[in-house]
Design a protein around this motif. Structure first.
Motif, PDB file in Angstrom:
ATOM      1  N   SER A  64      14.522 -15.761  -4.004  1.00  0.00           N
ATOM      2  CA  SER A  64      14.362 -14.943  -5.064  1.00  0.00           C
ATOM      3  C   SER A  64      14.617 -13.574  -4.978  1.00  0.00           C
ATOM      4  CB  SER A  64      13.095 -15.340  -5.674  1.00  0.00           C
ATOM      5  OG  SER A  64      12.924 -16.899  -5.964  1.00  0.00           O
ATOM      6  N   LEU A  65      14.051 -13.045  -4.088  1.00  0.00           N
ATOM      7  CA  LEU A  65      14.196 -11.691  -3.959  1.00  0.00           C
ATOM      8  C   LEU A  65      15.868 -11.297  -3.701  1.00  0.00           C
ATOM      9  CD1 LEU A  65      13.340  -8.670  -3.738  1.00  0.00           C
ATOM     10  CD2 LEU A  65      12.877  -9.155  -1.222  1.00  0.00           C
ATOM     11  N   GLU A  66      16.685 -11.853  -3.116  1.00  0.00           N
ATOM     12  CA  GLU A  66      18.157 -11.629  -2.704  1.00  0.00           C
ATOM     13  C   GLU A  66      18.930 -12.273  -4.022  1.00  0.00           C
ATOM     14  OE1 GLU A  66      18.842 -13.152   1.825  1.00  0.00           O
ATOM     15  OE2 GLU A  66      18.398 -14.700   0.368  1.00  0.00           O
ATOM     16  N   LEU A  67      18.230 -12.941  -4.901  1.00  0.00           N
ATOM     17  CA  LEU A  67      19.221 -13.429  -6.181  1.00  0.00           C
ATOM     18  C   LEU A  67      18.794 -12.060  -7.039  1.00  0.00           C
ATOM     19  CD1 LEU A  67      18.494 -17.072  -6.371  1.00  0.00           C
ATOM     20  CD2 LEU A  67      20.615 -15.800  -6.003  1.00  0.00           C
ATOM     21  N   ALA A  68      17.388 -11.545  -7.058  1.00  0.00           N
ATOM     22  CA  ALA A  68      17.168 -10.542  -7.831  1.00  0.00           C
ATOM     23  C   ALA A  68      17.982  -9.337  -7.607  1.00  0.00           C
ATOM     24  CB  ALA A  68      15.578 -10.127  -7.781  1.00  0.00           C
ATOM     25  N   GLN A  69      18.150  -9.065  -6.178  1.00  0.00           N
ATOM     26  CA  GLN A  69      18.655  -7.714  -5.683  1.00  0.00           C
ATOM     27  C   GLN A  69      20.114  -8.054  -5.997  1.00  0.00           C
ATOM     28  OE1 GLN A  69      17.439  -8.347  -1.589  1.00  0.00           O
ATOM     29  NE2 GLN A  69      16.090  -6.254  -1.760  1.00  0.00           N
ATOM     30  N   ALA A  70      20.721  -9.212  -5.939  1.00  0.00           N
ATOM     31  CA  ALA A  70      22.209  -9.400  -6.431  1.00  0.00           C
ATOM     32  C   ALA A  70      22.459  -8.972  -7.924  1.00  0.00           C
ATOM     33  CB  ALA A  70      22.806 -10.907  -6.073  1.00  0.00           C
ATOM     34  N   LEU A  71      21.276  -9.409  -8.767  1.00  0.00           N
ATOM     35  CA  LEU A  71      21.485  -9.242 -10.155  1.00  0.00           C
ATOM     36  C   LEU A  71      21.487  -8.090 -10.462  1.00  0.00           C
ATOM     37  CD1 LEU A  71      21.513 -10.337 -13.040  1.00  0.00           C
ATOM     38  CD2 LEU A  71      18.973 -10.470 -12.890  1.00  0.00           C
ATOM     39  N   MET A  72      20.398  -7.166  -9.705  1.00  0.00           N
ATOM     40  CA  MET A  72      20.469  -5.621 -10.153  1.00  0.00           C
ATOM     41  C   MET A  72      21.795  -4.896  -9.575  1.00  0.00           C
ATOM     42  SD  MET A  72      17.306  -2.883  -8.251  1.00  0.00           S
ATOM     43  CE  MET A  72      18.078  -2.968  -6.766  1.00  0.00           C
ATOM     44  N   GLU A  73      22.299  -5.219  -8.574  1.00  0.00           N
ATOM     45  CA  GLU A  73      23.621  -4.636  -8.191  1.00  0.00           C
ATOM     46  C   GLU A  73      24.776  -5.139  -9.327  1.00  0.00           C
ATOM     47  OE1 GLU A  73      26.855  -5.117  -4.683  1.00  0.00           O
ATOM     48  OE2 GLU A  73      24.644  -5.089  -4.103  1.00  0.00           O
ATOM     49  N   LYS A  74      24.583  -6.267  -9.726  1.00  0.00           N
ATOM     50  CA  LYS A  74      25.591  -6.514 -10.643  1.00  0.00           C
ATOM     51  C   LYS A  74      25.644  -5.750 -12.107  1.00  0.00           C
ATOM     52  CE  LYS A  74      28.631  -9.517 -12.602  1.00  0.00           C
ATOM     53  NZ  LYS A  74      29.774  -9.519 -12.313  1.00  0.00           N
ATOM     54  N   LEU A  75      24.087  -5.630 -12.418  1.00  0.00           N
ATOM     55  CA  LEU A  75      24.027  -4.938 -13.912  1.00  0.00           C
ATOM     56  C   LEU A  75      23.782  -3.631 -13.610  1.00  0.00           C
ATOM     57  CD1 LEU A  75      21.163  -7.134 -15.122  1.00  0.00           C
ATOM     58  CD2 LEU A  75      23.506  -7.086 -15.826  1.00  0.00           C
ATOM     59  N   SER A  76      23.970  -2.890 -12.425  1.00  0.00           N
ATOM     60  CA  SER A  76      23.875  -1.356 -12.110  1.00  0.00           C
ATOM     61  C   SER A  76      25.185  -0.827 -12.730  1.00  0.00           C
ATOM     62  CB  SER A  76      23.748  -0.963 -10.881  1.00  0.00           C
ATOM     63  OG  SER A  76      22.260  -1.190 -10.250  1.00  0.00           O
ATOM     64  N   ILE A  77      25.053   0.444 -13.256  1.00  0.00           N
ATOM     65  CA  ILE A  77      26.072   1.108 -13.787  1.00  0.00           C
ATOM     66  C   ILE A  77      26.954   1.561 -12.585  1.00  0.00           C
ATOM     67  CG2 ILE A  77      27.128   3.188 -15.103  1.00  0.00           C
ATOM     68  CD1 ILE A  77      24.716   2.675 -17.172  1.00  0.00           C
ATOM     69  N   SER A  78      28.224   1.334 -12.337  1.00  0.00           N
ATOM     70  CA  SER A  78      29.010   1.989 -11.244  1.00  0.00           C
ATOM     71  C   SER A  78      29.310   3.533 -11.623  1.00  0.00           C
ATOM     72  CB  SER A  78      30.398   1.198 -11.080  1.00  0.00           C
ATOM     73  OG  SER A  78      31.298   1.260 -12.194  1.00  0.00           O
TER      74      SER A  78
ATOM     75  N   VAL B 186      15.129  -3.666 -16.027  1.00  0.00           N
ATOM     76  CA  VAL B 186      14.502  -4.983 -16.000  1.00  0.00           C
ATOM     77  C   VAL B 186      14.809  -5.663 -14.630  1.00  0.00           C
ATOM     78  CG1 VAL B 186      14.307  -7.504 -16.963  1.00  0.00           C
ATOM     79  CG2 VAL B 186      14.256  -5.349 -18.736  1.00  0.00           C
ATOM     80  N   ALA B 187      16.007  -5.737 -14.322  1.00  0.00           N
ATOM     81  CA  ALA B 187      16.500  -6.195 -12.796  1.00  0.00           C
ATOM     82  C   ALA B 187      15.828  -5.452 -11.775  1.00  0.00           C
ATOM     83  CB  ALA B 187      18.254  -6.120 -12.895  1.00  0.00           C
ATOM     84  N   ALA B 188      15.587  -4.137 -12.154  1.00  0.00           N
ATOM     85  CA  ALA B 188      14.877  -3.548 -10.870  1.00  0.00           C
ATOM     86  C   ALA B 188      13.532  -3.800 -11.177  1.00  0.00           C
ATOM     87  CB  ALA B 188      15.028  -2.011 -11.056  1.00  0.00           C
TER      88      ALA B 188
END
Length: 94
Positions: free
Chosen positions: A18-32, A51-53
């Motif tokens: 779950s943590l890995e998935l949440a971290q991937a989501l956070m990375e995906k939703l972060s503004i580049s 929210v992802a963080a």
């Protein structure tokens, strides 16, 4: 899309924590950095980042940090905060 066609994706995701998935989501939703100026004031984007963080912190058993991020997301959504100006704007180039 039928439920059976979604099973391979669900099976693929089950190999991650779950943590890995949440971290991937956070990375995906972060503004580049390339999208920062365009998206810095987009309230939904900024709230989604927070929210992802929060989810990552919650899964790391850091509820106080999670709560701070959730509060920040709420402030974006209710328009209580806005993005600060870019620190490089307004500086005169020499």
């Amino acid at each position: 899309m039928s439920k059976s066609s979604q099973l391979p994706q669900a099976n693929q995701l089950s190999q991650f924590s779950s943590l890995e998935l949440a971290q991937a989501l956070m990375e995906k939703l972060s503004i580049s950095p390339n999208d920062w100026h365009r998206l810095k004031s987009n309230r939904n984007v900024r709230a989604s980042e927070q929210v992802a963080a929060a989810l990552v912190f919650l899964l790391k058993d850091e509820p106080q940090e999670a709560l701070l991020r959730l509060q920040q997301a709420a402030l974006w959504l209710d328009r209580s905060i806005s993005a600060p100006p870019c620190p490089t704007h307004g500086e005169q180039k020499r």
